[in-house]
Design an enzyme around this catalytic site. Structure first.
Site, short mmCIF file in Angstrom:
data_model
loop_
_atom_site.label_atom_id
_atom_site.label_comp_id
_atom_site.label_asym_id
_atom_site.label_seq_id
_atom_site.Cartn_x
_atom_site.Cartn_y
_atom_site.Cartn_z
N CYS A 129 4.34 12.04 -2.81
CA CYS A 129 3.10 11.35 -3.18
C CYS A 129 1.85 12.26 -3.18
CB CYS A 129 2.91 10.13 -2.27
SG CYS A 129 1.77 8.89 -2.93
N GLU A 178 8.70 6.55 -2.33
CA GLU A 178 8.17 6.62 -0.96
C GLU A 178 8.27 5.23 -0.34
OE1 GLU A 178 3.95 7.40 -0.90
OE2 GLU A 178 4.06 8.39 1.05
N LYS A 182 6.53 14.59 5.08
CA LYS A 182 5.33 14.74 4.25
C LYS A 182 4.25 15.56 4.96
CE LYS A 182 2.11 11.77 1.62
NZ LYS A 182 1.49 10.44 1.62
O1 KGT Z 1 2.20 4.50 4.41
C1 KGT Z 1 3.14 4.01 3.81
O2 KGT Z 1 3.74 2.98 4.18
C2 KGT Z 1 3.61 4.67 2.55
N1 KGT Z 1 2.76 5.77 2.23
C3 KGT Z 1 1.81 5.73 1.30
O3 KGT Z 1 1.61 4.72 0.66
C4 KGT Z 1 0.96 6.97 1.08
C5 KGT Z 1 0.04 7.14 2.26
S1 KGT Z 1 -1.11 5.79 2.50
N2 KGT Z 1 0.24 6.87 -0.15
C6 KGT Z 1 -0.23 7.93 -0.81
O4 KGT Z 1 -0.05 9.08 -0.44
C7 KGT Z 1 -1.00 7.60 -2.11
C8 KGT Z 1 -1.58 8.81 -2.82
C9 KGT Z 1 -2.38 8.41 -4.01
O5 KGT Z 1 -2.41 7.27 -4.42
C10 KGT Z 1 -3.18 9.42 -4.71
O6 KGT Z 1 -3.08 10.64 -4.40
O7 KGT Z 1 -3.96 9.03 -5.59
#
Ligand code: KGT
Length: 279
Positions: free
Chosen positions: A153, A40, A111
């Site tokens: 993710c 990601e 997503k």
């Molecule tokens: O926004 C960005 O630049 C890249 N995207 C992410 O890092 C995303 C959204 S903040 N991270 C997750 O979904 C972590 C899930 C997780 O860690 C869990 O389910 O425990």
């Protein structure tokens, strides 16, 4: 089909990330892989939401996408990578793109489940502040014998999505590009949920992860892995390294696991209540 799961520590620079991606693609090609899966935010990981949205790309005209397409063509490699895609206004889609070995876009998945979570002993992340959730399930054929289901993710925590892809789209291989947080990874959620999704859907899982420290404020869990349809971790990377791990996918293993334990025929509630069925 020989695949590589790629792990990296993306930062807020397309140029820096692309030079790492180039290195991983070259190594995957040298090892005779047909496909490379990247994490990601492989193209860009913003330090702020404003920065992430400002750098969002239009798939059709993006020079960043063009670089990934050139790499796919140059190395004759299918590539799954992720970037933020302009959604108009103040937000972006968190998008996974699959390229074929000619560099053509084969699938685009936005997503669906957004990570709006106050992580215990970790950060408060509010993805919906800068991201628009997608609404469509996406799958595509890869390598002749596989149907790839695209997920990203936090989607990993929603098993019904994987079941819908398996039973409605005929998926037998899932991608889960991620930037998992350290606290949730350390609590065992990452490996446990990945193995559960592989076992319950009797499918391969390719989980490419961001790893290590991206900035002062952001760190990811790493531990990219490939899991077979019996739930065995067949390839794994460490908590911080930038590298690939390789596996030869065997479609016969999917068939034999499904034949010996025919849960598709035994899923009483799934069939009755949800009405999902094979394509
Ligand atoms: O926004 C960005 O630049 C890249 N995207 C992410 O890092 C995303 C959204 S903040 N991270 C997750 O979904 C972590 C899930 C997780 O860690 C869990 O389910 O425990």
């Amino acid at each position: 089909m020989r695949i590589a799961v790629g792990q990296m520590t993306s930062v807020n620079s397309h140029a820096k990330n692309l030079s790492v991606v180039e290195r991983l693609a070259r190594k995957a090609a040298r090892e005779s892989c047909n496909m490379l899966f990247l994490p990601e935010a492989s193209a860009f990981l913003g330090e702020t939401s404003q920065e992430t949205v400002a750098q969002a790309q239009e798939l059709d005209t993006s020079t960043v996408v063009e670089r990934f397409r050139d790499l796919a063509k140059e190395h004759s490699l299918n590539i799954s990578f992720c970037l933020h895609e302009a959604a108009g206004g103040e937000k972006a889609y968190n998008t996974q793109v699959v390229l074929d070995e000619r560099g053509e876009i084969k699938a685009r998945y936005r997503k669906v489940h957004l990570f709006d979570v106050d992580v215990p002993r970790g950060p408060v992340l509010k993805e919906s502040r800068y991201t628009v959730g997608g609404t469509d399930l996406v799958s595509c054929d890869v390598g002749g014998s596989f149907v790839l289901g695209l997920t990203t993710c936090y989607d990993l925590r929603f098993p019904e999505m994987y079941q819908a892809l398996r039973y409605c789209h005929g998926v037998n291989l899932f991608s889960v590009p991620s930037a998992f947080t350290k606290p949730t990874g350390q609590a065992g959620h990452w490996s446990t949920l990945l193995r559960a999704r592989a076992i319950e859907n009797q499918s391969y899982i390719v989980a490419s992860a961001q790893a290590g420290r991206h900035s002062e404020r952001r760190e990811s869990f790493g531990h990219s892995m490939i899991i077979d349809p019996w739930g065995v971790v067949v390839a794994e990377l460490g908590p911080e390294e930038t590298d690939i791990a390789i596996c030869d996918l065997n479609p016969k293993l999917v068939e034999s696991v499904r034949q010996r334990m025919p849960i598709d025929q035994h899923r009483e509630v799934g069939r009755a209540a949800l009405g999902w069925d094979k394509k």
